[in-house]
Enzyme design. Structure first.
Site, mmCIF file in Angstrom:
data_model
loop_
_atom_site.group_PDB
_atom_site.id
_atom_site.type_symbol
_atom_site.label_atom_id
_atom_site.label_comp_id
_atom_site.label_asym_id
_atom_site.label_seq_id
_atom_site.Cartn_x
_atom_site.Cartn_y
_atom_site.Cartn_z
ATOM 1 N N VAL A 172 0.825 -1.208 0.000
ATOM 2 C CA VAL A 172 0.000 0.000 0.000
ATOM 3 C C VAL A 172 0.863 1.263 0.000
ATOM 4 O O VAL A 172 0.429 2.331 -0.465
ATOM 5 C CB VAL A 172 -0.943 -0.008 1.232
ATOM 6 C CG1 VAL A 172 -0.150 0.046 2.534
ATOM 7 C CG2 VAL A 172 -1.963 1.116 1.172
ATOM 8 N N LYS A 173 2.091 1.153 0.495
ATOM 9 C CA LYS A 173 2.952 2.327 0.622
ATOM 10 C C LYS A 173 3.441 2.868 -0.728
ATOM 11 O O LYS A 173 3.985 3.982 -0.775
ATOM 12 C CB LYS A 173 4.146 2.005 1.521
ATOM 13 C CG LYS A 173 3.769 1.723 2.970
ATOM 14 C CD LYS A 173 3.137 2.926 3.644
ATOM 15 C CE LYS A 173 2.937 2.681 5.131
ATOM 16 N NZ LYS A 173 2.381 3.877 5.822
ATOM 17 N N ASP A 174 3.246 2.130 -1.800
ATOM 18 C CA ASP A 174 3.573 2.671 -3.122
ATOM 19 C C ASP A 174 2.794 3.952 -3.382
ATOM 20 O O ASP A 174 3.282 4.880 -4.026
ATOM 21 C CB ASP A 174 3.244 1.661 -4.221
ATOM 22 C CG ASP A 174 4.202 0.483 -4.257
ATOM 23 O OD1 ASP A 174 5.147 0.454 -3.454
ATOM 24 O OD2 ASP A 174 3.987 -0.408 -5.100
#
Length: 356
Positions: A58-60
């Site tokens: 999700v950190k992309d």
């Protein structure tokens, strides 16, 4: 001979014909219906498959969001350096985006993180500085070291993932709208854990506004975090104590990102590590999903929220990343024993504990 009629399971539509490199592939992840837990609770539980982002988490989204914001504001110019303090996945996302856009990437991280994450960051070309894990108030905290490092380098930025609200805005502009569209605007509850606060605040704000406050937004917390007590006490911070097997979630303060929405939260509760580790194995066994502990914690929380909201309710959570970055721990007999979690795995699931 191949049949001309493809199985419905093989027919997943594409949102675009092609995308522009790594950054174009970020987002538009599937929303997975979790059949077993949905049937068990009588609700409809969904997980946003953020592990399918090109960098694996999700950190992309946050990584791309803070870099695009810095470029737009003229803070980051070609050939520049991106510096961040991160527990892992944001650094991985930043390393990918930096490679794609021609920047140097420097990461400071707590030395408590998994070796898989550290190795991957270095493989992606990032300069990695593991430092002792100390409280945010300590000048030696990895975030402060990242900030100070960036100050001494020309054409460098500290992306400040915890307090740079471009993080939350990335989710307000992408993750939230995707969930709304994928549920056709029918979502009774959204819940996830938070580290920076970006996902919860950005998605929460969008769904809250779009539903005219009908969608309940809840926070899930690992042991050792103070956020549940903050929300349930009406805004009182207590001293952080204890720890969790999860990585990158939990917090000892209200970050700027979380602060943009924390007062609109419907509630919060803490999920014990025993429930999270059991869910890691349960999802693998029943859903075929190989997910990390933070994703598992989110699913436990989603199931508990679904029970609170009642039968027929629709609840969405975030499947943050896969278990590949944690497998040397989560599936290790020795590690589970050292953490006192070996008995948390039901006997019929112990077959997956294949590492000594």
């Amino acid at each position: 001979m191949l049949s001309a009629a493809r199985s419905p399971l093989l027919r997943r539509t594409f949102t675009t014909n092609h995308v522009d490199g790594f950054t174009g592939a970020v987002g538009n992840t599937p929303l997975i219906y979790l059949k077993g837990l949905s049937e068990k609770t009588g609700a409809h539980i969904y997980g946003k498959a953020e592990f399918q982002n090109p960098g694996g988490s999700v950190k992309d989204r946050a990584a791309l969001g803070v870099i695009l914001d810095a470029e737009k504001r003229g803070l980051l110019k070609p050939g520049g350096t991106v510096v961040e303090g991160t527990a892992g996945n944001t650094g991985i996302g930043l390393a990918h985006v930096c490679r794609a856009r021609g920047y140097r990437c420097v990461i400071f991280m707590p030395n408590t993180q998994s070796q898989e994450k550290i190795d991957l960051l270095r493989m992606l070309g990032a300069d990695v500085y593991p430092v002792p894990a100390v409280a945010y108030e300590n000048p030696a905290n990895y975030n402060h070291q990242a900030r100070d490092f960036a100050k001494d380098i020309p054409n460098a930025i500290w992306t400040d993932q915890f307090d740079n609200t471009a993080n939350a805005n990335a989710h307000y502009e992408s993750t939230g709208p995707e969930i709304w569209e994928q549920t056709k605007g029918e979502v009774d509850g959204f819940i996830c854990a938070t580290g920076t606060g970006g996902t919860l605040a950005g998605v929460g704000k969008f769904l809250h506004e779009k539903s005219q406050a009908k969608t309940q937004i809840w926070l899930a917390d690992p042991p050792g975090s103070v956020l549940t007590s903050y929300v349930t006490s009406g805004g009182k911070l207590v001293e952080r104590s204890g720890s969790s097997i999860t990585e990158g979630i939990g917090q000892g303060r209200i970050t700027n990102n979380l602060g943009t929405f924390v007062n609109q939260l419907s509630g919060a509760f803490t999920i014990d590590d025993t429930k999270s580790i059991e869910m890691v194995y349960h999802l693998l066994d029943t859903e075929g999903l190989y997910l990390g502990a933070s994703s598992a914690l989110n699913v436990v929380a989603a199931a508990e929220l679904a029970v609170k909201l009642g039968k027929g309710s629709k609840v969405v959570t975030i499947l943050c990343d896969g278990a590949y970055r944690y497998q040397s721990r989560l599936f290790s007999k020795e590690w589970l024993k050292a953490k006192g979690l070996e008995d948390a795995i039901p006997s019929h699931l112990k077959k997956y504990t294949v590492l000594d």
